[in-house]
Motif scaffolding. Structure first.
Motif, PDB file in Angstrom:
ATOM      1  N   CYS A 155       0.816  -1.223   0.000  1.00  0.00           N
ATOM      2  CA  CYS A 155       0.000   0.000   0.000  1.00  0.00           C
ATOM      3  C   CYS A 155       0.851   1.275   0.000  1.00  0.00           C
ATOM      4  CB  CYS A 155      -0.954   0.019   1.191  1.00  0.00           C
ATOM      5  SG  CYS A 155      -0.134   0.180   2.802  1.00  0.00           S
ATOM      6  N   HIS A 156       2.159   1.140   0.211  1.00  0.00           N
ATOM      7  CA  HIS A 156       3.124   2.235   0.170  1.00  0.00           C
ATOM      8  C   HIS A 156       2.917   3.270   1.266  1.00  0.00           C
ATOM      9  CE1 HIS A 156       4.583   0.364  -3.386  1.00  0.00           C
ATOM     10  NE2 HIS A 156       3.376   0.400  -3.896  1.00  0.00           N
ATOM     11  N   ARG A 157       2.311   2.845   2.364  1.00  0.00           N
ATOM     12  CA  ARG A 157       2.216   3.724   3.532  1.00  0.00           C
ATOM     13  C   ARG A 157       3.563   3.698   4.234  1.00  0.00           C
ATOM     14  NH1 ARG A 157      -2.345   5.936   4.466  1.00  0.00           N
ATOM     15  NH2 ARG A 157      -2.020   6.337   6.663  1.00  0.00           N
ATOM     16  N   ASP A 158       3.895   4.811   4.852  1.00  0.00           N
ATOM     17  CA  ASP A 158       5.158   4.971   5.551  1.00  0.00           C
ATOM     18  C   ASP A 158       4.833   5.254   7.014  1.00  0.00           C
ATOM     19  OD1 ASP A 158       7.511   6.619   6.579  1.00  0.00           O
ATOM     20  OD2 ASP A 158       8.240   5.939   4.637  1.00  0.00           O
ATOM     21  N   SER A 159       5.299   4.412   7.927  1.00  0.00           N
ATOM     22  CA  SER A 159       4.975   4.557   9.346  1.00  0.00           C
ATOM     23  C   SER A 159       6.235   4.586  10.187  1.00  0.00           C
ATOM     24  CB  SER A 159       4.142   3.363   9.823  1.00  0.00           C
ATOM     25  OG  SER A 159       3.039   3.160   9.001  1.00  0.00           O
ATOM     26  N   PRO A 160       6.357   5.590  11.081  1.00  0.00           N
ATOM     27  CA  PRO A 160       7.494   5.559  12.004  1.00  0.00           C
ATOM     28  C   PRO A 160       7.358   4.334  12.902  1.00  0.00           C
ATOM     29  CG  PRO A 160       6.219   7.599  12.246  1.00  0.00           C
ATOM     30  CD  PRO A 160       5.502   6.732  11.261  1.00  0.00           C
ATOM     31  N   LEU A 161       8.451   3.613  13.099  1.00  0.00           N
ATOM     32  CA  LEU A 161       8.384   2.405  13.915  1.00  0.00           C
ATOM     33  C   LEU A 161       8.279   2.697  15.402  1.00  0.00           C
ATOM     34  CD1 LEU A 161      10.916   0.090  12.086  1.00  0.00           C
ATOM     35  CD2 LEU A 161       8.438  -0.113  12.167  1.00  0.00           C
TER      36      LEU A 161
END
Length: 177
Positions: free
Chosen positions: A110-116
């Motif tokens: 989905c190409h979402r970017d999430s801070p871990l």
């Protein structure tokens, strides 16, 4: 040439302010592209996806080459982040504040970017936040060392790539593997 100071009683347009602060012209195309990416900060887009998303605006016609050049300029001044995914496709997104040192997860489906740092719960989250602080210190030390050697305009990106839990559960992540 129009003044960059807004008339009294009016707030400056934040996109115009960003463009001006980075030495870029405040064209309708630049405002449209940066505005779109800022409105969708957690998703990265290919050039073609971005062009398709923006083609509905008849007031701002963007041909393929103009969009490439604009994306390149926005990336060069640090307003956009360019990443290359596992299939060697360039993806662009508004520069997240977390990108310089906090590790992040990029979903290849989905190409979402999430801070871990906020992605896990419980005890694992605490350990991840502590690791993120260690990585941030290490990144800052590395950037300072490189700066002392004369390097300029640096940023650092710690990315983990894979398929997020939502895509894995829905089955749409299987195609991205």
């Amino acid at each position: 040439m129009a003044s960059s100071i807004p008339p009294s009683g009016f707030a400056a347009d934040p996109i115009d302010t960003l463009l001006s602060a980075h030495g870029l012209r405040r064209t309708a195309a630049a405002r449209r592209v940066l505005g779109w990416l800022l409105a969708h900060p957690d998703t990265s887009y290919t050039h073609a996806q971005l062009q398709a998303a923006l083609e509905g605006d008849a007031d701002v016609a963007l041909d393929r080459v103009t969009l490439y050049r604009l994306i390149d300029r926005l990336t060069q001044v640090g307003l956009l982040l360019c990443r290359v995914d596992a299939k060697r496709v360039r993806r662009y997104q508004a520069m997240p504040s977390s990108v310089h040192a906090i590790p992040h997860f990029e979903c290849q489906s989905c190409h979402r970017d999430s801070p871990l740092s906020g992605a896990l719960s419980g005890a694992r989250s605490g350990a991840l936040k502590a690791s993120a602080k260690d990585l941030e210190r290490a990144a800052q030390t590395a950037l300072e060392a490189l700066k002392a050697l004369g390097y300029q305009g640096m940023s650092m990106d710690f990315a983990v790539r894979g398929v997020c839990a939502d895509c894995a559960t829905s089955g749409s992540g299987a195609a991205a593997s």
